[in-house]
Enzyme design. Structure first.
Site, PDB file in Angstrom:
ATOM      1  N   ARG B  18      14.505   0.118  27.648  1.00 56.58           N
ATOM      2  CA  ARG B  18      14.482  -0.017  26.186  1.00 56.58           C
ATOM      3  C   ARG B  18      15.849  -0.424  25.630  1.00 56.58           C
ATOM      4  O   ARG B  18      16.205  -0.065  24.507  1.00 56.58           O
ATOM      5  CB  ARG B  18      14.013   1.299  25.540  1.00 56.58           C
ATOM      6  N   ARG B  22      15.509  -0.589  19.010  1.00 52.67           N
ATOM      7  CA  ARG B  22      15.958  -0.036  17.736  1.00 52.67           C
ATOM      8  C   ARG B  22      17.401   0.441  17.686  1.00 52.67           C
ATOM      9  O   ARG B  22      17.970   0.575  16.603  1.00 52.67           O
ATOM     10  CB  ARG B  22      15.028   1.114  17.312  1.00 52.67           C
ATOM     11  N   ARG B  31      14.152  -8.019  13.542  1.00 50.83           N
ATOM     12  CA  ARG B  31      12.789  -7.523  13.339  1.00 50.83           C
ATOM     13  C   ARG B  31      12.418  -7.405  11.852  1.00 50.83           C
ATOM     14  O   ARG B  31      11.218  -7.326  11.517  1.00 50.83           O
ATOM     15  CB  ARG B  31      12.658  -6.124  13.966  1.00 50.83           C
ATOM     16  N   ASP B  67       5.651  -4.467  24.379  1.00 47.60           N
ATOM     17  CA  ASP B  67       5.200  -3.090  24.216  1.00 47.60           C
ATOM     18  C   ASP B  67       4.067  -2.878  25.199  1.00 47.60           C
ATOM     19  O   ASP B  67       3.360  -3.817  25.583  1.00 47.60           O
ATOM     20  CB  ASP B  67       4.727  -2.836  22.778  1.00 47.60           C
ATOM     21  N   TYR B 142      -3.642   5.943  26.112  1.00 49.66           N
ATOM     22  CA  TYR B 142      -3.694   5.496  24.716  1.00 49.66           C
ATOM     23  C   TYR B 142      -5.125   5.131  24.302  1.00 49.66           C
ATOM     24  O   TYR B 142      -5.557   5.439  23.197  1.00 49.66           O
ATOM     25  CB  TYR B 142      -2.745   4.310  24.486  1.00 49.66           C
TER      26      TYR B 142
END
Lengths: 348, 348
Positions: B18, B22, B31, B67, B142
């Site tokens: 990652r 962010r 983004r 993702d 998920y």
């Protein structure tokens, strides 16, 4: 009680972590209109809720209905339990100055516990009541994060960034946890369980240096009272040896659903030996709560596998789940598990 | 690339799970105004975001910005990524009829991947691009839960209640994952990593019987392409041997922060041996992301401990964290870690 001493009882005893709680309709009815923390400090309600699963299932032990943050609240920490979220701490604990907001807990602040335990044991008769407390690490995680957290980043950062502050914080929490356990035993609880729910997030090295001494301190608070002590956390495959060996050795080692009980017992004994402790340890736990949602022809053999591994462990076995009862569990399924465990005969 | 083949390179290579995301201000700027899933399907944006950490840190590999649910979306599953929550599936998958909503994924649906990988590799030059995909179990979690879940109760219940449906679901997911990886390698990625983020929730027995064959199928999709394959999950201390041995053996075993790398390597090799595979395995990972928030005089020795354990592992070492970069990480700290790793010389 026999099983916690490593004896093979006539039948394997069974209780469930979080058996008193949201999965029971009678719990939801009793709690109606009462906030979680208020319910934990109302002796009549604590009594009723603690007894509900004993009445319904005929389990072999009651577990004191409480919450992990109740002793913190009793000591004066400003926190609440927010439905759908969990414990929320008004001002998280992150600096030395924050320690001032964490006073010692005194028996005098636990009148509601003494009263509730008295009421419960009067009704329970021969069925033992297990005292409940959260371990210092798990309590610290709520105080430092300010609430539930998936990765415990701030907690672990504080632990490494300022080990002296960390040790002071955990030592104070150990006093609080110890006092909370001691009040329950003094009032009549027959055993205690220390819940270190999130400790599986740590490496062995960190657990040993930064956490285990404080869990030991918490359990030492009831050592002279002679009750069996159970130590439990999730994701603790690597930590079981150290968890078994705290404060001269616990009586029962809780094992989650990731390892079979006999392997858990082996690791516990290895840890005791490594610590120079010449004693056995009973095991508890292991049935994956997810299996409560599988059909009976899947669940039943799984219950039997836990029973067989518990017998193979050879040092005493208390049947339990590998984690708490999920709120959506069908109580009839738990009832069926209790009956199955009670009907099982070792070696049969 | 040398390290993934078990060779000792001039310096230990480093990248971060990652790393593109962010924690970087340039990521947040890029983004701005674009939804997560849209950003993953816009080749220019994928290229920019994938390259950002390579430019800033000088890491030794880029990881394809994507993702875990992107290939599901590409296959036509109705889902979205909700900020602050994570992936949310419009209609959770729980019955055989639900399988109809999970078609195979075809290369033709992955034009955006092919285009992005082409743009990225053109800019990267000699720096390798690692292809990214979520493993079938984590994807299934998920789909079955409908979103992120702490205890995966429905997923595990389905697995046990209807193993045939479970195997059919995972087999289809393995096709999707495999196709997604294959498209990346076909377009120029030099390596792949399979992320099985939540697989640590399983016992060894369940992993072996109900999950590993499908992870193997996913990785088999790129076997003939000859790129190194990395296999990673968290909480996998008990599973490392099985994870190392899927599909004839992976090249690199990801280890989280709970076990030292040399112990992780030992378990990996034990698993390979148990599967009759006469080969080594390199290791990757291990630095606890929480340490990124500790002072440098705490972080630096921790980086060195990982480097030393990676060397002691003896079969190749790729420096990484034990989990993804937390969004609140200070990029300057990661930069310092990169420099520290690059300055380190084995045995010095």
């Amino acid at each position: 009680m026999q099983a916690t001493r490593g004896e093979v009882a006539d039948r394997v005893p069974v209780w469930f972590m979080r058996q008193a709680g949201r999965s029971l309709p009678e719990y939801r009815a009793a709690r109606e209109g009462t906030a979680m923390l208020d319910s934990c400090r109302t002796p009549e309600l604590v009594t009723e809720i603690t007894l509900q699963p004993v009445r319904r299932y005929g389990v072999d032990a009651a577990i004191f209905y409480s919450d992990i943050v109740v002793p913190l609240k009793a000591a004066g920490v400003d926190l609440d339990i927010v439905p759908g979220t969990g414990p929320v701490v008004a001002q998280p604990f992150r600096t030395r100055a924050d320690l001032d907001r964490l006073p010692e807990l005194h028996a005098g602040q636990l009148g509601f516990v003494t009263e509730a335990v008295g009421l419960i044991t009067a009704e329970l008769g021969a069925t033992p009541l297990i005292g409940f407390a959260g371990a210092p690490f798990t309590l610290a995680s709520y105080l430092v994060e300010g609430g539930p957290s998936r990765d415990l980043l701030r907690t672990k950062a504080l632990m490494h960034a300022d080990p002296r502050l960390w040790h002071d914080l955990l030592s104070r929490l150990a006093q609080i946890t110890g006092e909370f356990l001691r009040a329950q035993v003094a009032a009549g609880a027959s055993a205690v369980q220390l819940f270190d729910s999130w400790v599986g997030a740590l490496s062995v090295a960190d657990y040993r240096a930064l956490v285990a001494p404080h869990s030991a301190q918490a359990l030492a608070a009831v050592r002279d009272l002679g009750v069996p002590r159970t130590h439990f956390g999730t994701g603790t495959g690597e930590l079981l040896g150290d968890m078994a060996a705290v404060d001269g050795g616990v009586d029962v080692l809780g094992v989650d659903f990731r390892l079979p009980l006999d392997e858990g017992a082996r690791r516990g004994r290895e840890g005791l030996l490594a610590a120079g402790l010449d004693r056995g340890v009973a095991v508890q736990g292991n049935l994956d709560p997810a299996l409560l949602f599988a059909p009976w022809d899947v669940l039943r053999p799984a219950v039997h596998r836990v029973l067989e591994a518990g017998e193979a462990a050879g040092g005493g076995h208390v049947f339990n789940l590998g984690h708490g009862v999920p709120p959506s569990t069908d109580p009839d399924v738990l009832h069926r598990v209790v009956d199955e465990v009670h009907a099982w005969r070792a070696g049969a």
